[in-house]
Design a protein around this motif. Structure first.
Motif, PDB file in Angstrom:
ATOM      1  N   VAL A 108      -3.042 -23.156  22.120  1.00 49.69           N
ATOM      2  CA  VAL A 108      -3.223 -23.923  22.315  1.00 49.69           C
ATOM      3  C   VAL A 108      -3.428 -24.772  22.291  1.00 49.69           C
ATOM      4  O   VAL A 108      -3.746 -26.437  21.242  1.00 49.69           O
ATOM      5  N   ALA A 109      -5.071 -24.962  22.277  1.00 48.94           N
ATOM      6  CA  ALA A 109      -5.810 -25.874  21.398  1.00 48.94           C
ATOM      7  C   ALA A 109      -5.888 -25.987  19.796  1.00 48.94           C
ATOM      8  O   ALA A 109      -6.144 -27.213  20.086  1.00 48.94           O
ATOM      9  N   GLY A 110      -5.548 -25.360  19.965  1.00 48.38           N
ATOM     10  CA  GLY A 110      -5.781 -24.731  17.942  1.00 48.38           C
ATOM     11  C   GLY A 110      -4.449 -25.452  17.511  1.00 48.38           C
ATOM     12  O   GLY A 110      -4.508 -26.114  16.368  1.00 48.38           O
ATOM     13  N   MET A 111      -3.663 -25.573  18.027  1.00 49.11           N
ATOM     14  CA  MET A 111      -2.125 -26.246  17.562  1.00 49.11           C
ATOM     15  C   MET A 111      -2.008 -28.007  17.755  1.00 49.11           C
ATOM     16  O   MET A 111      -1.534 -28.341  16.903  1.00 49.11           O
ATOM     17  N   VAL A 112      -2.992 -28.294  18.877  1.00 49.71           N
ATOM     18  CA  VAL A 112      -3.394 -29.438  19.222  1.00 49.71           C
ATOM     19  C   VAL A 112      -4.742 -29.743  18.048  1.00 49.71           C
ATOM     20  O   VAL A 112      -3.690 -31.052  17.688  1.00 49.71           O
ATOM     21  N   ASN A 113      -5.095 -29.092  18.289  1.00 53.15           N
ATOM     22  CA  ASN A 113      -6.185 -30.120  16.822  1.00 53.15           C
ATOM     23  C   ASN A 113      -5.787 -30.336  15.389  1.00 53.15           C
ATOM     24  O   ASN A 113      -5.688 -31.190  14.886  1.00 53.15           O
ATOM     25  N   VAL A 114      -4.826 -29.601  15.101  1.00 53.05           N
ATOM     26  CA  VAL A 114      -4.114 -28.904  13.814  1.00 53.05           C
ATOM     27  C   VAL A 114      -3.272 -30.316  13.667  1.00 53.05           C
ATOM     28  O   VAL A 114      -2.965 -30.985  12.928  1.00 53.05           O
ATOM     29  N   THR A 115      -2.124 -30.351  14.991  1.00 57.50           N
ATOM     30  CA  THR A 115      -0.875 -31.344  14.649  1.00 57.50           C
ATOM     31  C   THR A 115      -1.839 -33.101  14.861  1.00 57.50           C
ATOM     32  O   THR A 115      -0.962 -33.645  14.469  1.00 57.50           O
ATOM     33  N   GLY A 116      -2.745 -33.219  15.555  1.00 59.22           N
ATOM     34  CA  GLY A 116      -2.738 -34.273  15.621  1.00 59.22           C
ATOM     35  C   GLY A 116      -3.948 -34.681  14.561  1.00 59.22           C
ATOM     36  O   GLY A 116      -3.938 -35.946  14.483  1.00 59.22           O
ATOM     37  N   PHE A 117      -4.739 -33.831  13.956  1.00 59.75           N
ATOM     38  CA  PHE A 117      -5.434 -33.784  12.321  1.00 59.75           C
ATOM     39  C   PHE A 117      -4.419 -34.634  11.398  1.00 59.75           C
ATOM     40  O   PHE A 117      -3.844 -35.274  10.677  1.00 59.75           O
ATOM     41  N   LEU A 118      -2.932 -33.736  11.659  1.00 59.02           N
ATOM     42  CA  LEU A 118      -2.255 -33.991  10.413  1.00 59.02           C
ATOM     43  C   LEU A 118      -1.236 -35.081  10.978  1.00 59.02           C
ATOM     44  O   LEU A 118      -0.470 -36.064   9.920  1.00 59.02           O
ATOM     45  N   ALA A 119      -1.087 -35.721  11.456  1.00 65.05           N
ATOM     46  CA  ALA A 119      -0.420 -36.934  12.861  1.00 65.05           C
ATOM     47  C   ALA A 119      -1.082 -37.221  11.973  1.00 65.05           C
ATOM     48  O   ALA A 119      -0.661 -38.692  12.548  1.00 65.05           O
TER      49      ALA A 119
END
Length: 249
Positions: free
Chosen positions: A24-35
């Motif tokens: 979950v943390a990996g998904m949030v990290n990439v999503t936050g960076f891309l957004a």
């Protein structure tokens, strides 16, 4: 994996929760960076940027990085506060409260992200950091500081130290415990990367954008439901067995 603490907690429980939460943390990290073009699972880089702006006499500009750091701290504080407040309630799984709060915050980011303009991006980054502060705090509490899932710097450091200890069996004779630690850290790192890859795929390739965070919510909710169902089933089975033993007597 959410309920067991102290002596009743095993490597299996830590591996289970590390797998879920690091993904979950990996998904949030990439999503936050891309957004939002900001890292949203740790504050190390934000602290460096804050100091850089302050040193350059741009204190006001650096305020946003201070807010990022404070948001992560506030999430950690609130998680610890909630856990301690309800710890004595044996009928309640205290870790459900911060996990549900994290889910609500992630949903809020999705809703607000599509209802606000880019001028509110910093607020959404603060919310993501707040959610990751919550998660890092309660997983640290659950595992007695064995599992941390939102940043990799300390993990790679500990992993390197543990691997080096393998070359000195006389100084570190507890080989099983050492190998278990290495295995746990590798699981966290692997699933953090896997979560990042999944987040990037859903965000970009499938065009889900911020809705990717809803998958994180789904994973967390499913984990809570499974953990509660399994706990209830095990208790019911034990009760049934004990009742059978009493009737036989």
């Amino acid at each position: 994996m959410f309920r067991h603490q102290g002596k009743s907690r095993t490597l299996k429980h830590n591996l289970q929760i590390a797998t879920v939460l690091s993904f979950v943390a990996g998904m949030v990290n990439v999503t936050g960076f891309l957004a939002f073009h900001q890292l949203t699972t740790n504050v190390t880089g934000h602290f460096a940027l804050f100091i850089h702006d302050v040193a350059g006499a741009e204190v006001w500009k650096g305020t946003v990085y201070f807010l990022y750091i404070f948001s992560f701290l506030l999430g950690s504080f609130l998680s610890g506060l909630l856990i301690e407040k309800y710890r004595n309630n044996r009928r309640l799984n205290v870790f459900v409260i911060p996990t549900m709060t994290e889910c609500l915050v992630l949903v809020a980011v999705v809703v607000l992200g599509y209802g606000t303009g880019p001028e509110y991006a910093d607020m959404l980054v603060c919310l993501l950091l707040f959610a990751m502060g919550l998660q890092n705090s309660y997983v640290t509490k659950i595992s007695n500081a064995v599992v941390r899932t939102t940043h990799l710097t300390g993990l790679f450091t500990d992993l390197g130290i543990d691997i080096s200890h393998l070359f000195f069996p006389r100084s570190y004779p507890q080989r099983k415990r050492l190998k278990d630690n290495i295995r746990l850290r590798l699981f966290i790192i692997a699933f953090f990367f896997a979560g990042g890859l999944a987040g990037g795929f859903f965000y970009s390739a499938l065009g889900m954008k911020l809705h990717t965070l809803l998958l994180c919510v789904l994973i967390l909710m499913t984990s809570l439901f499974y953990d509660n169902f399994r706990y209830t089933w095990i208790r019911a089975r034990r009760h049934y067995k004990q009742k059978g033993v009493v009737h036989r007597r």
